[in-house]
Design an enzyme around this catalytic site. Structure first.
Site, PDB file in Angstrom:
ATOM      1  N   ASN A 223     -10.160  -0.107  -0.643  1.00 46.01           N
ATOM      2  CA  ASN A 223      -8.703   0.002  -0.589  1.00 46.01           C
ATOM      3  C   ASN A 223      -8.134  -0.450  -1.936  1.00 46.01           C
ATOM      4  OD1 ASN A 223      -5.972  -0.261  -0.111  1.00 46.01           O
ATOM      5  ND2 ASN A 223      -6.182  -1.367   1.817  1.00 46.01           N
TER       6      ASN A 223
ATOM      7  N   CYS B  66       0.818  -1.221   0.000  1.00 47.20           N
ATOM      8  CA  CYS B  66       0.000   0.000   0.000  1.00 47.20           C
ATOM      9  C   CYS B  66       0.846   1.263   0.000  1.00 47.20           C
ATOM     10  CB  CYS B  66      -0.944  -0.004   1.203  1.00 47.20           C
ATOM     11  SG  CYS B  66      -2.096  -1.381   1.126  1.00 47.20           S
TER      12      CYS B  66
ATOM     13  N   HIS C  77      -3.474   6.962   3.112  1.00 41.04           N
ATOM     14  CA  HIS C  77      -3.842   5.688   2.489  1.00 41.04           C
ATOM     15  C   HIS C  77      -5.261   5.321   2.940  1.00 41.04           C
ATOM     16  CE1 HIS C  77      -3.896   1.720   0.998  1.00 41.04           C
ATOM     17  NE2 HIS C  77      -3.795   1.134   2.187  1.00 41.04           N
TER      18      HIS C  77
HETATM   19  O1  UT7 Z   1      -3.977  -1.493   3.364  1.00 46.39           O
HETATM   20  C1  UT7 Z   1      -3.045  -2.233   4.088  1.00 46.39           C
HETATM   21  C2  UT7 Z   1      -3.244  -2.091   5.509  1.00 46.39           C
HETATM   22  N1  UT7 Z   1      -4.468  -2.745   5.908  1.00 46.39           N
HETATM   23  C3  UT7 Z   1      -5.173  -2.227   6.882  1.00 46.39           C
HETATM   24  O2  UT7 Z   1      -4.803  -1.178   7.364  1.00 46.39           O
HETATM   25  C4  UT7 Z   1      -6.354  -2.977   7.402  1.00 46.39           C
HETATM   26  C5  UT7 Z   1      -6.338  -2.937   8.905  1.00 46.39           C
HETATM   27  N2  UT7 Z   1      -7.369  -3.721   9.534  1.00 46.39           N
HETATM   28  C6  UT7 Z   1      -8.679  -3.383   9.498  1.00 46.39           C
HETATM   29  O3  UT7 Z   1      -9.071  -2.435   8.845  1.00 46.39           O
HETATM   30  C7  UT7 Z   1      -9.635  -4.155  10.350  1.00 46.39           C
HETATM   31  O4  UT7 Z   1      -8.904  -4.969  11.244  1.00 46.39           O
HETATM   32  C8  UT7 Z   1     -10.648  -5.018   9.557  1.00 46.39           C
HETATM   33  C9  UT7 Z   1     -11.639  -4.152   8.838  1.00 46.39           C
HETATM   34  C10 UT7 Z   1      -9.898  -5.907   8.577  1.00 46.39           C
HETATM   35  C11 UT7 Z   1     -11.422  -5.926  10.516  1.00 46.39           C
HETATM   36  O5  UT7 Z   1     -12.112  -5.118  11.465  1.00 46.39           O
HETATM   37  P1  UT7 Z   1     -11.987  -5.427  13.007  1.00 46.39           P
HETATM   38  O6  UT7 Z   1     -12.846  -4.471  13.691  1.00 46.39           O
HETATM   39  O7  UT7 Z   1     -10.538  -5.434  13.357  1.00 46.39           O
HETATM   40  O8  UT7 Z   1     -12.623  -6.860  13.114  1.00 46.39           O
HETATM   41  P2  UT7 Z   1     -11.951  -8.192  13.656  1.00 46.39           P
HETATM   42  O9  UT7 Z   1     -11.031  -8.788  12.673  1.00 46.39           O
HETATM   43  O10 UT7 Z   1     -11.448  -7.957  15.046  1.00 46.39           O
HETATM   44  O11 UT7 Z   1     -13.244  -9.093  13.768  1.00 46.39           O
HETATM   45  C12 UT7 Z   1     -14.332  -8.789  14.657  1.00 46.39           C
HETATM   46  C13 UT7 Z   1     -15.460  -9.741  14.369  1.00 46.39           C
HETATM   47  C14 UT7 Z   1     -15.017 -11.208  14.302  1.00 46.39           C
HETATM   48  O12 UT7 Z   1     -16.045 -12.002  14.833  1.00 46.39           O
HETATM   49  P3  UT7 Z   1     -15.927 -12.570  16.329  1.00 46.39           P
HETATM   50  O13 UT7 Z   1     -14.689 -13.388  16.352  1.00 46.39           O
HETATM   51  O14 UT7 Z   1     -15.867 -11.365  17.212  1.00 46.39           O
HETATM   52  O15 UT7 Z   1     -17.200 -13.377  16.466  1.00 46.39           O
HETATM   53  C15 UT7 Z   1     -14.913 -11.472  12.821  1.00 46.39           C
HETATM   54  O16 UT7 Z   1     -15.105 -12.825  12.506  1.00 46.39           O
HETATM   55  O17 UT7 Z   1     -16.027  -9.444  13.097  1.00 46.39           O
HETATM   56  C16 UT7 Z   1     -16.057 -10.627  12.300  1.00 46.39           C
HETATM   57  N3  UT7 Z   1     -15.894 -10.243  10.895  1.00 46.39           N
HETATM   58  C17 UT7 Z   1     -16.938  -9.950  10.113  1.00 46.39           C
HETATM   59  N4  UT7 Z   1     -18.264  -9.922  10.340  1.00 46.39           N
HETATM   60  C18 UT7 Z   1     -19.057  -9.570   9.311  1.00 46.39           C
HETATM   61  C19 UT7 Z   1     -14.757 -10.123  10.197  1.00 46.39           C
HETATM   62  N5  UT7 Z   1     -15.041  -9.744   8.948  1.00 46.39           N
HETATM   63  C20 UT7 Z   1     -16.381  -9.644   8.860  1.00 46.39           C
HETATM   64  C21 UT7 Z   1     -17.268  -9.299   7.829  1.00 46.39           C
HETATM   65  N6  UT7 Z   1     -18.593  -9.268   8.101  1.00 46.39           N
HETATM   66  N7  UT7 Z   1     -16.839  -8.976   6.599  1.00 46.39           N
END
Ligand code: UT7
Length: 361
Positions: A300, A130, A270
């Site tokens: 993204n 990125c 970004h």
């Molecule tokens: O560009 C390169 C750099 N990349 C980034 O900067 C991305 C950085 N990371 C993020 O933006 C976030 O971590 C994400 C958007 C990828 C994920 O968001 P989060 O708030 O960190 O969610 P998480 O991974 O902690 O997951 C929370 C919950 C989980 O369920 P449980 O375990 O709490 O039951 C996931 O399974 O949300 C669930 N989950 C979803 N639910 C519905 C993960 N993805 C989804 C989804 N829809 N698409």
């Protein structure tokens, strides 16, 4: 790393050394729109979750299997050349930031050079995930500031849909396809890339990578079964690092250029997650209105996010505006740059006229 040789101050306080300045912007976005509603039909997710956790509503996808990253990069370059009134033969170099090259080699820059007919140019790709566009911008600016080149095309382009696993809900909702390009030319009135701070840290590479297909894990039936040729991300640690590193790098650039939050006209961050952008702006002491944000429409687009922001805000930008560009990506790679804008609105900028004017001052 200062982007230009140690400058002497001019009457207006700007450095007099040869700097590289942006003189035109181009872009390309595929027509096909993949909405959150579309994704609801593909994986277990919801529009509400995606919007709340990321700020993304839709993203563009290059559906045609015959077309790859070089196609989008070339369209963005053509738009830019048209706006600036330049022939492709006048380009000295083409630097492409991408992690989705058409193939390992030749580089995407070679394919863009051929399609454009840029017969006087050399070129290469920059692989910094990125951060690809920011790193390519730094490299391109170096070619101009050193006196090696007069006209450098810098492109950020990614066909993320070619490496996204559309069965993995934690990543497939994030990414889109697109390309953006800027032209760098010399400026003698101090506008352009004034400073750049870049870092990498490979110690947590597994948190964001595409493990298969390279020399460590060449493609096999087993690697395909493991889906190792797709992007993998451990979102939470990446999120935390992204905020910390983008804010840190931006503040470093602000501090060493004596800039207060009031002195910064725009943050060009970004576009990985709306919450990351909000937290970064907050840590920099900037109101959110100063942050360019189009993640809602494009998701993204990896190396394309920064130039797509510059394209979307070009009409509002004024000569002398101070922009802080900042990125964070796989690697990890991150950085921030200070760019002072060289022209008003969308007309493009005649660098030659600017040089004549400053020479006669
Ligand atoms: O560009 C390169 C750099 N990349 C980034 O900067 C991305 C950085 N990371 C993020 O933006 C976030 O971590 C994400 C958007 C990828 C994920 O968001 P989060 O708030 O960190 O969610 P998480 O991974 O902690 O997951 C929370 C919950 C989980 O369920 P449980 O375990 O709490 O039951 C996931 O399974 O949300 C669930 N989950 C979803 N639910 C519905 C993960 N993805 C989804 C989804 N829809 N698409």
């Amino acid at each position: 790393m200062p982007a230009s040789p140690a400058p002497a101050a001019t009457d207006d306080g700007l450095p007099a050394g040869r700097t590289a300045t942006v003189t035109a912007v181009g872009h390309f976005l595929p027509e096909r729109c993949l909405t959150n509603a579309d994704l609801e039909g593909m994986v277990d997710t919801s529009d509400e979750w995606i919007q709340k956790r990321t700020g993304i509503r839709e993203r563009r996808i290059l559906r045609d299997p015959e077309k790859a990253t070089s196609y989008m990069a070339t369209r963005a370059a053509e738009e830019l050349l048209d706006k600036r009134g330049l022939a492709a033969e006048e380009l000295d170099a083409i630097v492409v930031g991408t992690v989705t090259p058409d193939m390992f080699y030749p580089s995407t820059a070679c394919l863009v050079q051929d399609e454009l007919g840029a017969t006087g140019a050399f070129g290469y790709d920059v692989s910094a995930a990125c951060s690809g566009f920011l790193y390519a911008l730094g490299a391109g600016a170096g070619h101009v500031a050193s006196g090696q080149c007069e006209k450098v095309l810098v492109i950020g382009a990614d066909k993320m849909s070619s490496i996204v696993d559309y069965t993995d809900r934690s990543t497939c909702i994030l990414f889109g396809d697109g390309a953006g390009a800027v032209l760098l030319e010399p400026s003698r009135d101090g506008h352009g890339l004034r400073d750049m701070h870049q870092r990498v840290d490979g110690s947590e590479w597994e948190n964001l990578c595409q493990p298969g297909g390279g020399s460590r894990q060449p493609p096999t039936h087993q690697s395909l079964d493991r889906r190792d040729h797709f992007l993998k991300q451990n979102g939470r640690p990446v999120f935390k690092q992204a905020v910390q590193r983008m804010a840190e790098a931006s503040l470093t650039v602000m501090q060493r250029n004596d800039l207060t939050p009031e002195d910064v006209d725009y943050l060009v961050p970004h576009q990985a997650n709306r919450r990351i952008i909000e937290a970064t702006a907050h840590q920099m002491g900037l109101p959110l209105e100063k942050a360019m944000m189009n993640i809602g429409e494009y998701g993204n687009t990896t190396a394309a996010t920064l130039p797509l922001c510059l394209h979307d805000w070009e009409a509002d930008l004024r000569k002398g505006d101070r922009l802080i560009l900042t990125t964070f990506g796989g690697g990890y790679t991150w950085g921030a740059g200070l760019l002072t804008w060289a022209y008003d609105g969308t007309e493009g900028h005649a660098a030659g006229e600017q040089e004549e004017a400053s020479a006669g001052r």
